[in-house]
Design an enzyme around this catalytic site. Structure first.
Site, mmCIF file in Angstrom:
data_model
loop_
_atom_site.group_PDB
_atom_site.id
_atom_site.type_symbol
_atom_site.label_atom_id
_atom_site.label_comp_id
_atom_site.label_asym_id
_atom_site.label_seq_id
_atom_site.Cartn_x
_atom_site.Cartn_y
_atom_site.Cartn_z
ATOM 1 N N ILE A 20 44.210 39.461 16.830
ATOM 2 C CA ILE A 20 45.361 38.812 17.803
ATOM 3 C C ILE A 20 46.538 39.443 17.659
ATOM 4 O O ILE A 20 47.064 39.915 18.736
ATOM 5 C CB ILE A 20 45.394 37.382 17.712
ATOM 6 C CG1 ILE A 20 44.013 36.662 17.965
ATOM 7 C CG2 ILE A 20 46.324 36.651 18.598
ATOM 8 C CD1 ILE A 20 43.982 35.226 17.538
ATOM 9 N N ASP A 39 52.863 43.807 8.562
ATOM 10 C CA ASP A 39 51.703 43.119 8.144
ATOM 11 C C ASP A 39 51.797 43.615 6.532
ATOM 12 O O ASP A 39 52.478 44.408 6.183
ATOM 13 C CB ASP A 39 50.553 43.781 8.742
ATOM 14 C CG ASP A 39 49.306 42.856 8.546
ATOM 15 O OD1 ASP A 39 48.783 42.418 7.478
ATOM 16 O OD2 ASP A 39 48.324 42.521 9.712
ATOM 17 N N ASP A 68 55.259 40.881 3.370
ATOM 18 C CA ASP A 68 54.427 39.540 3.034
ATOM 19 C C ASP A 68 55.313 38.501 3.714
ATOM 20 O O ASP A 68 56.305 38.098 2.990
ATOM 21 C CB ASP A 68 54.113 39.610 1.478
ATOM 22 C CG ASP A 68 53.634 38.284 1.260
ATOM 23 O OD1 ASP A 68 53.461 37.367 1.838
ATOM 24 O OD2 ASP A 68 53.126 38.513 -0.070
ATOM 25 N N VAL A 69 54.763 37.695 4.482
ATOM 26 C CA VAL A 69 55.408 37.003 5.367
ATOM 27 C C VAL A 69 55.722 35.580 4.423
ATOM 28 O O VAL A 69 56.700 34.751 4.925
ATOM 29 C CB VAL A 69 54.565 36.513 6.718
ATOM 30 C CG1 VAL A 69 54.568 37.382 7.660
ATOM 31 C CG2 VAL A 69 53.234 35.821 6.372
ATOM 32 N N ASN A 95 52.321 35.415 13.809
ATOM 33 C CA ASN A 95 50.954 35.467 14.161
ATOM 34 C C ASN A 95 50.262 35.424 12.641
ATOM 35 O O ASN A 95 49.074 34.873 12.726
ATOM 36 C CB ASN A 95 50.550 36.381 15.051
ATOM 37 C CG ASN A 95 49.170 37.080 15.162
ATOM 38 O OD1 ASN A 95 48.388 36.124 15.325
ATOM 39 N ND2 ASN A 95 48.612 37.807 14.222
ATOM 40 N N SER A 157 47.128 26.276 15.448
ATOM 41 C CA SER A 157 45.572 26.512 15.656
ATOM 42 C C SER A 157 45.017 25.241 16.323
ATOM 43 O O SER A 157 45.621 24.166 16.360
ATOM 44 C CB SER A 157 44.928 26.527 14.483
ATOM 45 O OG SER A 157 43.445 26.339 14.348
ATOM 46 N N TYR A 170 43.986 24.826 5.248
ATOM 47 C CA TYR A 170 44.094 25.313 6.824
ATOM 48 C C TYR A 170 44.702 24.543 7.810
ATOM 49 O O TYR A 170 45.630 24.554 8.402
ATOM 50 C CB TYR A 170 42.859 26.057 7.152
ATOM 51 C CG TYR A 170 42.855 26.828 8.328
ATOM 52 C CD1 TYR A 170 43.679 28.264 8.363
ATOM 53 C CD2 TYR A 170 42.454 26.542 9.513
ATOM 54 C CE1 TYR A 170 44.077 28.742 9.481
ATOM 55 C CE2 TYR A 170 42.682 27.323 10.627
ATOM 56 C CZ TYR A 170 43.376 28.491 10.557
ATOM 57 O OH TYR A 170 43.655 29.139 11.813
ATOM 58 N N LYS A 174 48.270 24.319 9.469
ATOM 59 C CA LYS A 174 48.667 24.696 10.765
ATOM 60 C C LYS A 174 49.155 23.312 11.573
ATOM 61 O O LYS A 174 49.823 23.551 12.618
ATOM 62 C CB LYS A 174 47.386 24.933 11.379
ATOM 63 C CG LYS A 174 46.702 26.376 10.955
ATOM 64 C CD LYS A 174 47.597 27.581 11.487
ATOM 65 C CE LYS A 174 47.065 28.834 11.118
ATOM 66 N NZ LYS A 174 47.858 29.979 11.626
ATOM 67 N N PRO A 200 45.199 28.578 19.147
ATOM 68 C CA PRO A 200 44.122 29.134 19.552
ATOM 69 C C PRO A 200 42.963 28.309 19.074
ATOM 70 O O PRO A 200 43.001 27.927 17.968
ATOM 71 C CB PRO A 200 43.862 30.388 18.663
ATOM 72 C CG PRO A 200 45.338 30.825 18.082
ATOM 73 C CD PRO A 200 46.019 29.398 17.878
HETATM 74 N N1 LIG Z 1 40.616 33.906 15.420
HETATM 75 C C1 LIG Z 1 40.498 32.465 15.443
HETATM 76 O O1 LIG Z 1 39.248 31.779 15.851
HETATM 77 C C2 LIG Z 1 41.644 31.740 15.469
HETATM 78 C C3 LIG Z 1 41.755 30.292 15.558
HETATM 79 C C4 LIG Z 1 42.683 29.473 15.388
HETATM 80 C C5 LIG Z 1 43.865 29.830 14.887
HETATM 81 N N2 LIG Z 1 43.988 31.413 14.568
HETATM 82 C C6 LIG Z 1 45.288 31.707 14.227
HETATM 83 O O2 LIG Z 1 45.743 33.207 15.021
HETATM 84 C C7 LIG Z 1 46.322 34.153 14.071
HETATM 85 C C8 LIG Z 1 45.842 35.406 14.143
HETATM 86 O O3 LIG Z 1 44.419 35.236 13.624
HETATM 87 P P1 LIG Z 1 43.416 36.592 13.679
HETATM 88 O O4 LIG Z 1 42.049 35.724 13.920
HETATM 89 O O5 LIG Z 1 43.782 37.626 14.490
HETATM 90 O O6 LIG Z 1 43.403 36.713 12.160
HETATM 91 P P2 LIG Z 1 42.896 37.969 11.406
HETATM 92 O O7 LIG Z 1 42.210 37.486 10.147
HETATM 93 O O8 LIG Z 1 41.995 39.161 11.949
HETATM 94 O O9 LIG Z 1 44.292 38.852 11.168
HETATM 95 C C9 LIG Z 1 45.298 38.362 10.548
HETATM 96 C C10 LIG Z 1 46.372 39.269 10.054
HETATM 97 O O10 LIG Z 1 47.430 38.712 9.427
HETATM 98 C C11 LIG Z 1 47.547 39.575 8.040
HETATM 99 N N3 LIG Z 1 48.370 38.489 6.938
HETATM 100 C C12 LIG Z 1 47.705 37.787 6.359
HETATM 101 N N4 LIG Z 1 48.376 37.285 5.263
HETATM 102 C C13 LIG Z 1 49.540 38.094 5.299
HETATM 103 C C14 LIG Z 1 50.873 38.082 4.849
HETATM 104 N N5 LIG Z 1 51.099 37.360 3.692
HETATM 105 N N6 LIG Z 1 51.720 38.648 5.250
HETATM 106 C C15 LIG Z 1 51.913 39.642 6.225
HETATM 107 N N7 LIG Z 1 50.588 39.636 6.876
HETATM 108 C C16 LIG Z 1 49.425 38.933 6.564
HETATM 109 C C17 LIG Z 1 46.175 40.216 7.754
HETATM 110 O O11 LIG Z 1 46.628 41.118 7.086
HETATM 111 C C18 LIG Z 1 45.739 40.392 9.156
HETATM 112 O O12 LIG Z 1 46.139 41.687 9.577
HETATM 113 C C19 LIG Z 1 46.392 33.409 12.816
HETATM 114 O O13 LIG Z 1 47.576 32.582 12.482
HETATM 115 C C20 LIG Z 1 45.100 32.262 12.690
HETATM 116 O O14 LIG Z 1 45.008 31.272 11.699
HETATM 117 C C21 LIG Z 1 42.918 32.146 14.935
#
Ligand SMILES: NC(=O)c1ccc[n+]([C@@H]2O[C@H](COP(=O)([O-])OP(=O)(O)OC[C@H]3O[C@@H](n4cnc5c(N)ncnc54)[C@H](O)[C@@H]3O)[C@@H](O)[C@H]2O)c1
Length: 267
Positions: A20, A39, A68-69, A95, A157, A170, A174, A200
Site C-alpha cells: 500500500i 522504510d 524505523d518508525v 502506513n 485496519s 495486532y 490498530k 483497510p
Molecule cells: N494488506 C491488508 O490486508 C491490510 C489490512 C488492514 C490494514 N492494513 C494496514 O495497511 C498498512 C500497509 O499494509 P501492507 O499490506 O502494504 O503491508 P506490507 O507488509 O506489504 O508493507 C508494510 C511496510 O512497512 C514497513 N515496515 C514495517 N515495520 C517498519 C518499521 N518499524 N519502520 C519502518 N517501516 C516498517 C515494511 O518494511 C513494509 O515495507 C499497514 O499498516 C497494515 O497494518 C493492511
C-alpha cells in the site's frame, strides 16, 4: 486521472517500499507531491526497483530515508531531512505496520508477550511518534493560503472496528491507532492540521500473502467470500483514499476512520 490535487506538497510516506505504501507514493507523485519515502530498507518484498528510484525515473521528486518508525531518533532525522531537502513538510502518511501474528494466530491464553509488544511498538508507538514530530514541524510553518498547516493520514485496519480471532496484539495496536487519531485531531484542530485514519479491509499485498499463503490459496478464497464486494482490495484503493484525505478537499474532515474494505464492517 490526475488533477494535481497535491501540487508541490511535501509528503512523508512510511512503509513506502512495498504494498500500500508504495502505491501511495505513486499516486501522490501523480497528484504532484514531492516525496520522502521512509522504510527499514529501500526495496520491498517482491520489488526490484526502490520506490524513490521508480518515482524519480518517471520524472518525480523522491528521496529515501532509512527509518524505523518505532524510534524517536528516526523520526527526528526523517522530519529534519524533509525540511533540509524540500524546505517544509505538509503531509505525513503513517502506513508502516506489521501483522506477524497472522502467520501464527494464537488464542489469548497462548499469546507471547513479545509478540503483543512488537505490534504495539511498531503499529501504535510508530503512529504516535509519526504524529508528534511532524506536528512539531507543522506548527513552526506558515500556513498555506487556505489556512492549512498539515495533513496526517494514519493506517488503522478493519480490526479497529471488529475482533479477529488470534490477533490480540495486532487488533490492540490498530484499535489504538483509530482512538489516538481522534485525540490528535482535537489537539491540532485550531492549528490548521487535520488527522484521519484509513481502515483497510483484506487487501492484496505481501502482508495478506504471508498471512494466507497467497491470494489464490484455499484460505484466501474463504476470506474473499466474506467480503461483500466479493474481491480483495488493492493498494490503489487505499492510495486513492489517502490522496483524498491528504488534499485540500478534506480540509474540514478530521478525526474520522474511513473504512476502505469492500463493505466488510458494514455487515
Ligand atoms: N494488506 C491488508 O490486508 C491490510 C489490512 C488492514 C490494514 N492494513 C494496514 O495497511 C498498512 C500497509 O499494509 P501492507 O499490506 O502494504 O503491508 P506490507 O507488509 O506489504 O508493507 C508494510 C511496510 O512497512 C514497513 N515496515 C514495517 N515495520 C517498519 C518499521 N518499524 N519502520 C519502518 N517501516 C516498517 C515494511 O518494511 C513494509 O515495507 C499497514 O499498516 C497494515 O497494518 C493492511
Amino acid at each position: 486521472m490526475s488533477g494535481q490535487r497535491l501540487h508541490n506538497r511535501i509528503a512523508i510516506v512510511t512503509g513506502s517500499s512495498q504494498g500500500i505504501g508504495r502505491e501511495i507514493c505513486n499516486q501522490f507523485f501523480v497528484e504532484g507531491a514531492f516525496l520522502i519515502c521512509a522504510d527499514l530498507k529501500p526495496t520491498g518484498q517482491g520489488e526490484t526497483v526502490p520506490t524513490h528510484e521508480w518515482i524519480s525515473q518517471k520524472g518525480g521528486k523522491a528521496i529515501f530515508v532509512e527509518t524505523d518508525v518505532s524510534k524517536a531518533e528516526s523520526w527526528k532525522a526523517l522530519v529534519a531531512k524533509a525540511v533540509e531537502v524540500y524546505g517544509r513538510l505538509d503531509i505525513v502518511v503513517n502506513n508502516a505496520g506489521i501483522c506477524s501474528e497472522a502467520g501464527n494466530p494464537q488464542p489469548i491464553d497462548q499469546v507471547e508477550e513479545d509478540a503483543f509488544d512488537a505490534h504495539m511498538h511498531i503499529n501504535a508507538r510508530g503512529v504516535f511518534l509519526g504524529s508528534k514530530y511532524p506536528v512539531q514541524q507543522f506548527k513552526k510553518q506558515e500556513p498555506h493560503a487556505n489556512g492549512m498547516r498539515g495533513w496526517i493520514v494514519n493506517f488503522a485496519s478493519m480490526v479497529s472496528n471488529i475482533g479477529m480471532q488470534g490477533l490480540t496484539g495486532y487488533t490492540a495496536s490498530k484499535g489504538a491507532v483509530a482512538a489516538m487519531t481522534r485525540t490528535i485531531a482535537l489537539d491540532v484542530a485550531k492549528q490548521g492540521i487535520v488527522a484521519n485514519c484509513i481502515a483497510p479491509g483484506f487487501s492484496q499485498t505481501a502482508m495478506l500473502d504471508n498471512a494466507l499463503g497467497g491470494a489464490l490459496s484455499a484460505a484466501a478464497e474463504g476470506v474473499k467470500a466474506a467480503i461483500p464486494r466479493g474481491i480483495f482490495g488493492q493498494p490503489l484503493d487505499h492510495a486513492r483514499a489517502a490522496v483524498y484525505l491528504a488534499s485540500d478537499d478534506a480540509q474540514w474532515i478530521t478525526g474520522i476512520t474511513l473504512n476502505v474494505d469492500g463493505g466488510l464492517v458494514a455487515q
